[in-house]
Write a protein that holds these residues in place. Structure first.
Motif, short mmCIF file in Angstrom:
data_model
loop_
_atom_site.label_atom_id
_atom_site.label_comp_id
_atom_site.label_asym_id
_atom_site.label_seq_id
_atom_site.Cartn_x
_atom_site.Cartn_y
_atom_site.Cartn_z
N ILE A 83 113.98 25.80 57.30
CA ILE A 83 113.45 26.82 56.40
C ILE A 83 112.85 26.18 55.16
O ILE A 83 111.74 26.51 54.73
CB ILE A 83 114.56 27.82 56.01
CG1 ILE A 83 115.08 28.56 57.24
CG2 ILE A 83 114.07 28.81 54.97
CD1 ILE A 83 116.29 29.42 56.96
N THR A 84 113.58 25.22 54.58
CA THR A 84 113.09 24.53 53.39
C THR A 84 111.80 23.78 53.68
O THR A 84 110.85 23.82 52.89
CB THR A 84 114.16 23.56 52.87
OG1 THR A 84 115.39 24.26 52.70
CG2 THR A 84 113.75 22.97 51.53
N ALA A 85 111.75 23.08 54.82
CA ALA A 85 110.54 22.33 55.18
C ALA A 85 109.35 23.26 55.40
O ALA A 85 108.22 22.95 54.97
CB ALA A 85 110.80 21.51 56.44
N SER A 86 109.58 24.41 56.03
CA SER A 86 108.49 25.36 56.26
C SER A 86 107.95 25.90 54.94
O SER A 86 106.73 26.01 54.76
CB SER A 86 108.98 26.52 57.13
OG SER A 86 109.46 26.05 58.36
N ILE A 87 108.85 26.22 54.01
CA ILE A 87 108.40 26.73 52.70
C ILE A 87 107.63 25.66 51.94
O ILE A 87 106.58 25.94 51.34
CB ILE A 87 109.62 27.22 51.89
CG1 ILE A 87 110.26 28.44 52.56
CG2 ILE A 87 109.22 27.58 50.47
CD1 ILE A 87 111.55 28.89 51.92
N ILE A 88 108.12 24.41 51.98
CA ILE A 88 107.43 23.32 51.27
C ILE A 88 106.04 23.10 51.85
O ILE A 88 105.05 22.96 51.10
CB ILE A 88 108.27 22.02 51.36
CG1 ILE A 88 109.54 22.16 50.53
CG2 ILE A 88 107.46 20.82 50.87
CD1 ILE A 88 110.49 20.99 50.65
N VAL A 94 98.39 25.05 49.91
CA VAL A 94 97.50 25.54 48.85
C VAL A 94 97.06 24.38 47.95
O VAL A 94 95.98 24.43 47.37
CB VAL A 94 98.21 26.63 48.01
CG1 VAL A 94 97.28 27.24 46.99
CG2 VAL A 94 98.76 27.70 48.93
N VAL A 95 97.87 23.33 47.85
CA VAL A 95 97.61 22.26 46.90
C VAL A 95 96.83 21.11 47.53
O VAL A 95 95.92 20.55 46.92
CB VAL A 95 98.95 21.73 46.32
CG1 VAL A 95 98.71 20.60 45.32
CG2 VAL A 95 99.73 22.86 45.66
N ILE A 96 97.18 20.74 48.77
CA ILE A 96 96.57 19.58 49.43
C ILE A 96 95.40 20.04 50.29
O ILE A 96 95.59 20.85 51.22
CB ILE A 96 97.62 18.85 50.29
CG1 ILE A 96 98.79 18.38 49.40
CG2 ILE A 96 97.00 17.66 51.00
CD1 ILE A 96 99.90 17.71 50.17
N PRO A 97 94.19 19.56 50.04
CA PRO A 97 93.02 20.00 50.82
C PRO A 97 93.12 19.68 52.31
O PRO A 97 92.63 20.42 53.15
CB PRO A 97 91.85 19.24 50.17
CG PRO A 97 92.34 18.90 48.79
CD PRO A 97 93.81 18.69 48.92
N ARG A 98 93.75 18.55 52.64
CA ARG A 98 93.88 18.16 54.05
C ARG A 98 94.68 19.20 54.83
O ARG A 98 94.29 19.59 55.94
CB ARG A 98 94.55 16.78 54.14
CG ARG A 98 95.00 16.36 55.53
CD ARG A 98 93.84 16.24 56.48
NE ARG A 98 94.28 15.82 57.80
CZ ARG A 98 93.55 15.90 58.89
NH1 ARG A 98 92.32 16.40 58.83
NH2 ARG A 98 94.01 15.48 60.06
N ALA A 335 100.76 35.19 45.04
CA ALA A 335 99.52 34.57 44.55
C ALA A 335 99.08 33.40 45.42
O ALA A 335 97.87 33.17 45.59
CB ALA A 335 99.72 34.11 43.10
N ILE A 336 100.03 32.65 46.00
CA ILE A 336 99.64 31.50 46.80
C ILE A 336 99.50 31.83 48.29
O ILE A 336 98.87 31.06 49.03
CB ILE A 336 100.65 30.34 46.64
CG1 ILE A 336 102.00 30.73 47.21
CG2 ILE A 336 100.77 29.91 45.19
CD1 ILE A 336 103.00 29.59 47.25
N SER A 337 100.07 32.93 48.74
CA SER A 337 100.02 33.27 50.16
C SER A 337 98.87 34.22 50.50
O SER A 337 98.45 34.27 51.67
CB SER A 337 101.34 33.90 50.61
OG SER A 337 101.59 35.10 49.90
#
Length: 437
Positions: A83-88, A94-98, A335-337
């Protein structure tokens, strides 16, 4: 819901999927009771009995592991690292273009992101397993237990490494079981395992309420808690199903001799667009100061303040911070999703528009305006759901991690609704007669 399950068992293909899913659930629950090497099981059981439901800082993770964390079993970490890995990964998209480019590549990009999630899950499992073993060795896992320091009798480095490897392997197996349910079962595997972990703590918690009660042998308190839980579940179902439908009209286009478009649809914006993520974020963030204070030496002023104000779920300062953090993370996650500009650009590209709103930037501003208006009641609803059960049930001697708390209710209802929808959709695909009738 019961009708959907009954019809599913009458369909041979769906019956195989349901039985396979039940088999995976049995394997998962068996794994939560197998202790890892190097642990004194009798000392663990004695400390768990002395704790009597007060799970302290590790209550949230223990709930997601189905009670396996405090038992220090093979599946002690449960589904929490995944769960933590999926959220990260979702936040980093949103932050990393790749990662954002991979997300837009369709199925191939999604498979690559899933692979990254698996790697990050193993890394987090190693980190969390090391922290759990270190906590158990120091005796801080069960503060106040008389035999807490003898939970791990052999504190050699080889024993510690073996314990961490066993818990990391257990997390990898849990992740594999969840993917098996997704591929060969009824789908939504990780969420179903999370549902089972939380539901497994219900009987013991309810019986603890009954034993601590004083009215009619505890049955009055037991019945009241059941009634409160059913009311909260009904409220969550009502709000989770609520949505604002924004109409979208697609213009008719002529390509050659064929006409395309001219259809009407809508964009569903849920009142609770963020789901349970803000509650998990707020709970995790409030655990950090208390965790630091627990391992900090000395008796400084900040440690006393944190211990007095941020370790009890019914303290006014804790409740206020918890509520404000939930509201903040609700807006942050929405806002990010959900990107109104991206949705507006896609609508403009395919000739879609909202009636009365110009395409392009005005559409993005309108979507952002509606989303902010909807997020306010959604965030307040999340805060109330997370706090009201805790405040109402504290009079019955329930701990702050009682199963009818906000996190567990939101997850159970959300997973239950999604699972029923998947079963009904598969039933419709198998019973659809189309124009042949």
């Amino acid at each position: 819901m019961l009708t959907a399950f009954a019809r599913a068992f009458k369909t041979p293909d769906l019956r195989k999927k349901l039985l396979f899913t039940l088999g995976i659930i049995v394997v998962y629950r068996v794994g939560t009771h197998i202790p890892i090497p190097g642990v004194n099981y009798q000392a663990v059981q004695q400390c768990v009995n002395e704790a009597s439901g007060n799970q302290g800082l590790f209550g949230l993770v223990n709930m997601f592991s189905g009670g396996a964390l405090l038992q220090i079993t093979v599946f002690a970490l449960g589904i929490m690292p995944y769960i933590t890995a999926s959220i990260i990964l979702q936040l980093l998209t949103v932050v990393i273009p790749r990662l954002e480019a991979l997300k837009k590549e369709g199925q191939a990009g999604t498979a690559k992101i899933t692979q990254y999630t698996r790697y990050l899950t193993v890394a987090l499992a190693i980190l969390q397993g090391t922290g759990l073993v270190a906590t158990a060795r120091s005796g801080a896992l069960f503060s106040g237990c008389t035999v807490a320091s003898s939970i791990v009798p052999d504190q050699a480095i080889f024993t510690t490494i073996t314990m961490v490897i066993c818990m990391t392997a257990g997390t990898a197996v849990v992740m594999w079981l969840g993917e098996l349910v997704t591929d060969r079962g009824i789908g939504n595997g990780m969420s179903i395992l999370m549902f089972i972990s939380i539901a497994a703590t219900f009987p013991s918690a309810l019986w603890a309420i009954k034993k601590q009660g004083t009215l009619a042998g505890g049955w009055i308190e037991f019945g009241t808690v059941i009634a409160v839980g059913l009311i909260m579940v009904a409220l969550v179902v009502f709000v989770e199903q609520a949505q604002r439908r924004i109409p979208v009209q697609y213009a008719k286009r002529m390509i050659g001799r064929r006409s395309y478009g001219g259809t009407s649809t809508y964009i569903p914006l849920k009142v609770n667009q963020a789901g349970v993520i803000p509650v998990i974020f707020a709970s995790s963030l409030l655990y950090i100061p208390a965790l630091i204070a627990q391992f900090a030496g000395g008796n400084s002023g900040w440690k006393q303040w944190v211990t007095a104000n941020l370790t009890k779920g019914d303290h006014p300062i804790y409740i206020t911070l918890y509520f404000l953090l939930i509201v903040f993370f609700a807006f942050f996650y929405v806002a990010i999703s959900f990107n109104p500009e991206e949705v507006a650009d896609n609508m403009k590209k395919y000739g879609g528009f909202i009636p009365g709103i110009r395409a392009g930037r005005p559409t993005a501003e309108y979507l952002s305006y509606v989303l902010n208006r909807i997020t306010w009641p959604g965030s307040l609803y999340l805060g109330l759901i997370a706090l009201v059960p805790t405040m109402a049930l504290v009079g019955f001697g329930a701990s702050q991690n009682f199963p009818f708390g906000g996190t567990s209710i939101l997850i159970i209802v959300g997973v239950g609704l999604e699972t029923v929808k998947q079963i009904e959709s598969q039933l419709q695909q198998r019973n659809y007669e189309g124009f042949l009738r």
